[in-house]
Design a protein around this motif. Structure first.
Motif, mmCIF file in Angstrom:
data_model
loop_
_atom_site.group_PDB
_atom_site.id
_atom_site.type_symbol
_atom_site.label_atom_id
_atom_site.label_comp_id
_atom_site.label_asym_id
_atom_site.label_seq_id
_atom_site.Cartn_x
_atom_site.Cartn_y
_atom_site.Cartn_z
ATOM 1 N N THR A 607 -37.561 -63.822 45.195
ATOM 2 C CA THR A 607 -36.527 -64.025 44.184
ATOM 3 C C THR A 607 -36.872 -65.271 43.386
ATOM 4 N N VAL A 642 -36.707 -60.215 42.163
ATOM 5 C CA VAL A 642 -35.343 -60.296 41.646
ATOM 6 C C VAL A 642 -35.231 -61.594 40.870
ATOM 7 N N ILE A 643 -34.546 -61.534 39.735
ATOM 8 C CA ILE A 643 -34.398 -62.727 38.912
ATOM 9 C C ILE A 643 -32.940 -63.168 38.950
ATOM 10 N N VAL A 644 -32.716 -64.408 39.332
ATOM 11 C CA VAL A 644 -31.357 -64.949 39.355
ATOM 12 C C VAL A 644 -31.261 -65.986 38.256
ATOM 13 N N VAL B 642 -22.964 -66.744 38.208
ATOM 14 C CA VAL B 642 -24.411 -66.625 38.338
ATOM 15 C C VAL B 642 -24.765 -65.165 38.068
ATOM 16 N N ILE B 643 -25.860 -64.947 37.347
ATOM 17 C CA ILE B 643 -26.266 -63.589 37.013
ATOM 18 C C ILE B 643 -27.549 -63.261 37.766
ATOM 19 N N VAL B 644 -27.530 -62.194 38.516
ATOM 20 C CA VAL B 644 -28.726 -61.766 39.244
ATOM 21 C C VAL B 644 -29.206 -60.467 38.609
ATOM 22 N N GLU B 645 -30.465 -60.451 38.192
ATOM 23 C CA GLU B 645 -31.019 -59.224 37.652
ATOM 24 C C GLU B 645 -31.946 -58.625 38.691
ATOM 25 N N VAL B 646 -31.675 -57.396 39.062
ATOM 26 C CA VAL B 646 -32.577 -56.699 39.968
ATOM 27 C C VAL B 646 -33.315 -55.666 39.125
ATOM 28 N N PRO B 647 -34.503 -56.018 38.639
ATOM 29 C CA PRO B 647 -35.209 -55.080 37.771
ATOM 30 C C PRO B 647 -35.778 -53.926 38.583
#
Lengths: 651, 651
Positions: A607, A642-644, B642-647
């Protein structure tokens, strides 16, 4: 901790909580422009009856009497004034073709009460490729309908007011925009808006033709006063079969729009098929009468086809003896009906493209109904392409005509072939047996042989016309359509491939939840140590014990400061400093992350926690390097991470 | 779990691991265009000596003899040919001013070995507002230097080849682009590239002046053959004091560029101040001689100032008796030196803007050195603004001149005032005492009174010239600069305010780590249930036990499918279905999230986990609604989440 990943959380009941959002859009400039938003529940009220239906779906077909005969005469004029008389027998041939089409399509309307455009008929009976071909041809032709009708409308206007001619392209584009707005308001209101002018045109054109025929019987009709000069080529051509077929092909453009009703059956009030079928017959009768009488009268008064004055204009001023009030009213009505004829395409193009999109051959967004329950994206797409064509062809009807109609006749052929095939299937069922297809239900029909013959004959006739059109108009522009249609079909299949592929990859059919990660590695890029980066650090530490902060160092002094501050505030988390001797920010960081991805252990999750600065005012963005944004864009394409984003807003 | 948030992780040692990235940029089109990237360690080698320094920093000042006298004559011409002779005494006055400036700046160069531009001198001695004013004035004038020099160069070219005149704007813009490229390669190489043409010009112009004076002494000089017509106004003006002052003001544009060396001291080889000072004196002597002799000779041969043929062109063809080879060589050399004079601005503008940016008055990005160790963003900014001015003023020197020089004289005044103040400070120190200021070290100087008088007199003279310029040129365009300079200063302070404000808000000075969150709430928006959304679900569950999936329902059937699938695959996580009767996707979701934020408990942390679909090919993006992207953009501005992107990438 790992157990949480796939099992139900004990503290939360697995109930499905269904909540209702009372979100209602607020009034805005859009409300003012296209009306207040309609709720999905309002949809069924938007159906129309026969009277309004005739106006909405037949303005295209009816208005084409304004350019069909003219373009036919334009071709014949190449062989001199004497050849113009051939137009009368040719118009009988065209009306014969209209008869075949009407009977064929009447059968289609009853077989497909849910909407029986060429696309659906071909899809259910001939397969995907013919269906996509029919769809591509029709979509192209709807765009051309708008371009041709609007251009012809502006040409009528130019006949009455020649000073407008230099501005014709921008007048035409402005009108496309206006019709787009009306259609974005929704079908019922656009129906009402269009009913009055359509009937006004019908009354005026029937009056003109009636007075003309009456004066012809009395022998007082006369000929056109001061007709425009004949625009012949350098040498007068001979009356060859090729020339006659070319003139015939031009004339058949008057039949475009006949299929419109069969596409739009669902817009009619119940009983849909019956209402739609009756409307089709009315329309065909009116169209046939107008075609024959206008061609006949034009021949009698000696109309000269010209880009400077339309046939309708010459005919009307001869019938009414000059440019008086009647002339102006007829020309105005013709202009308005032509401009509004484009509305037929605006009613059908969005529906057809939504059908394609629903089947996954066009972007899914086209199935989305806008705030007024219409397929707003299809409407805007149509307006955009039609405006482009008008600009490219400088609003010249004669330049646009060779592109037109070929697609219509291709779709006619595919539709009629599909119908013939359907009757064959119907004949091979037992009475009472039903086959449910996506577009309709096939039942046994005892008259299947007659019906198959009718549709088969229709398919044959339209195929012949299409070939004649493609051959005689090839060099004038038909080649563009002959190239673009296969390309469009290829694009449709590429889109379809993408959606199918995606659905397969995302499918849960053979899905086994992956093992819970054995290790969770968190990387935290920091530019400097401040409240923003520390709140990202706290979030990172809440994710895992294995956090690594990474600083890219462009300057040794700055790196020293970051290290010192990190020692104070970094909660003992390890810090990696990446030297960047070429003063690049992003590339060393990406290389580092790629290296970690490359050495990933089985079951290891990676992450990246990115502190994202959000300025108070948008212009403040200019004062900051957008490293976080660029980093995110680069990382999104790397699989398995995963990008937070931990945004920190400054007040 | 909460304890992890602020305390050191027991498993990880708090050591600072320092790693070196061996990232080296790969060759690309940029390498070909501006040269291979230079490492930061290469920096010190890029210094220059006196010979190259004279070329780099004085081409601006020297080349201005090509337009200074011409613009002076242009003003005098309004009073008829008889008034042109006034130019000779005026040029003595200008050379007197040059003398004052040279002595003043020689002192500055020695006092500020680290670079003593008006900005630094004003900042250290007069305060922020005068410093920013000086900076704004100088930055504006560097842009004008490029525009005026290039325009004048193209005008010389037009004198020799009148057929090029219609293309002058685009030739000028193309040349700006070329100089930009040369400067992006780096200062040393650009120095070498510029040394030869500068000396070539010097030799040729001295030869022209020498031959001219020699023929004058012999009495064989003659007058201009077929001069361009005098472009008088409707009525000939009287020779008023105002006219003379206006001509003087135009002539002083020849002094622009004198300050360039003091800004660029750091580019010189050690001993920097000595080398820079010597270069300044050489430059002043050459400039003074050229100014006097060109004005004198132009008067003798009867040059007529004109937009159609430059003064240099008329003078040269008279001296050499026609448009022979010598004439062409001199005109070419003048054109080249003028075009290259713009290089002085390209050497100084980026340095000055980096100084401003370093102090937080311009975007920080301007301090960043590009792959070739130059301030590449400053170079590109200068080229862009100069091109804009050239296009707006159609490459006319006479139109640009009234904007020019006023800023230079404003900065001269501020710089000399600052120096005078510095000597006063210096005189009030004890011998041996030192005051360390950001730009230099102030020490006691026993000659402080004389030096203060010299700089004070310089400040007085330049202030007078500035006032004369502002008043006499106000209506011609000086008003633009009188308005834009305060606006620029205001922008500088607004930027500074932003950076200061931000630094304060992010500062760790009074920072106490926030309490560990008592509750972590996770929201997971899903469009449908598939592998992508399930991997986001698993990540969400790894964050917290309190996960809520949210589905916005546009269609009841779809919502049913999502609910059924969620029941199978949702791990018992609760699902909230938001009905959206107006078919909006984003708004109901945002309303829901806002409601949750509004009811946040103390210590509650909210995280939004967004499944982000990443297509294989960029065009596939057109086939998907960008809801995840739009959602992220809307959420970033909401504080405290907080924004989490799960690509999920599709292969």
């Amino acid at each position: 901790m790992s157990a949480k990943l796939i099992h139900t959380n004990p503290g939360v009941s697995p109930d499905l909580v269904i909540s209702e959002a009372d979100y209602k859009p607020e009034p805005s400039w859009r409300t003012w422009l296209i009306g207040k938003p309609l709720s999905t529940a309002d949809a069924p009220h938007q159906a129309i009856g026969k009277i309004v239906g005739l106006a909405v779906f037949s303005s295209d077909a009816l208005s084409s009497v304004a350019y069909g005969p003219q373009e036919m005469l334009m071709v014949l004029a190449a062989a001199g004034m004497g050849a113009l008389g051939i137009s009368v027998p040719l118009s009988f041939a065209i009306v014969g073709l209209l008869l075949v089409l009407t009977i064929s399509y009447e059968q289609t309307i009853h077989a497909y009460p849910g909407g029986g455009g060429a696309y659906i008929v071909a899809r259910d009976n001939l397969g995907e490729l013919p269906a996509q071909t029919a769809g591509a041809a029709l979509l192209t032709d709807y765009i051309l309908t708008v371009a041709v009708s609007i251009s012809s409308g502006v040409a009528q206007l130019g006949s009455a007011y020649p000073s407008l001619v230099p501005y014709r392209v921008w007048i035409a584009v402005g009108l496309v925009f206006l019709i787009m707005l009306i259609n974005l308001r929704g079908v019922k209101e656009s129906g009402t808006a269009f009913a009055f002018p359509t009937y006004f045109f019908l009354v005026m054109i029937l009056l003109t033709v009636g007075v003309g025929l009456f004066r012809y019987v009395l022998g007082s009709l006369g000929t056109v006063v001061a007709p425009p000069p004949l625009e012949t080529l350098h040498t007068t051509q001979a009356v060859t079969l090729f020339l006659i077929l070319r003139a015939f092909a031009s004339g058949t453009t008057a039949l475009t729009g006949v299929e419109a009703i069969s596409n739009g059956i669902t817009a009619f009030r119940e009983p849909r098929s019956r209402n739609a079928g009756t409307t089709l017959v009315w329309m065909a009768i009116i169209l046939g009468f107008l075609l024959l009488s206008i061609t006949f009268l034009a021949d009698q008064v000696g109309v000269v086809p010209s880009e400077h004055e339309t046939v309708i204009s010459q005919l009307t001023r001869t019938v009414f003896g000059g440019r008086g009030i009647f002339y102006l009213v007829v020309i105005s009505a013709t202009t308005i009906i032509l401009i509004m004829a484009a509305n037929t395409a605006f009613a059908d193009f969005p529906r057809l493209s939504a059908l394609h999109a629903g089947d996954g051959f066009l972007p899914r967004q086209l199935t989305f109904r806008g705030s007024r329950l219409v397929f707003s994206r299809g409407i805007v797409t149509l307006a955009a392409f039609a405006s482009l064509l008008i600009i490219l062809f400088q609003a010249s009807v004669t330049a646009l005509i060779p592109l037109y109609a070929i697609g219509v006749f291709l779709s006619f052929t595919l539709s009629q072939s599909g119908m013939a095939r359907r009757w064959w299937k119907s004949g091979h069922l037992k009475p009472g047996e039903e086959v449910r297809e996506p577009g309709s239900i096939v039942r046994y029909d005892k008259k299947w042989q007659v019906k198959m013959l009718i549709n088969g004959f229709g398919a044959f006739c339209t195929a012949v016309v299409m070939l004649v059109f493609a051959i005689t108009k090839f060099r004038d522009g038909a080649w563009i359509v002959l190239i673009s249609t296969p390309i469009l079909v290829m694009i449709f299949f590429a889109i379809h491939h993408h959606y199918k592929d995606l659905a397969k990859q995302l499918s849960l059919d053979e899905y086994a939840p992956s093992l819970p990660p054995s290790r969770h590695r968190v990387i935290l890029p920091i530019a400097s140590v401040h409240r923003g980066s520390l709140s990202a650090l706290h979030f990172a530490q809440s994710l895992s014990d294995d956090v690594t902060a990474v600083h890219v160092s462009l300057d040794a002094d700055d790196a020293k400061k970051v290290r010192d501050k990190w020692f104070m505030w970094g909660n003992g988390v390890r810090l990696v400093v990446l030297d960047s001797p070429y003063r690049l920010m992003l590339e060393p960081l990406l290389m580092y992350i790629e290296r970690i991805i490359a050495h990933r252990q089985p079951g290891e999750m990676i992450t990246i926690v990115v502190p994202q600065f959000m300025p108070k005012k948008p212009w403040h963005n200019l004062l900051h390097t957008q490293t976080a944004f660029l980093l995110r864009m680069a990382l999104l394409f790397k699989p398995g991470i995963v990008i937070v984003e931990v945004p920190y807003q400054v007040q």
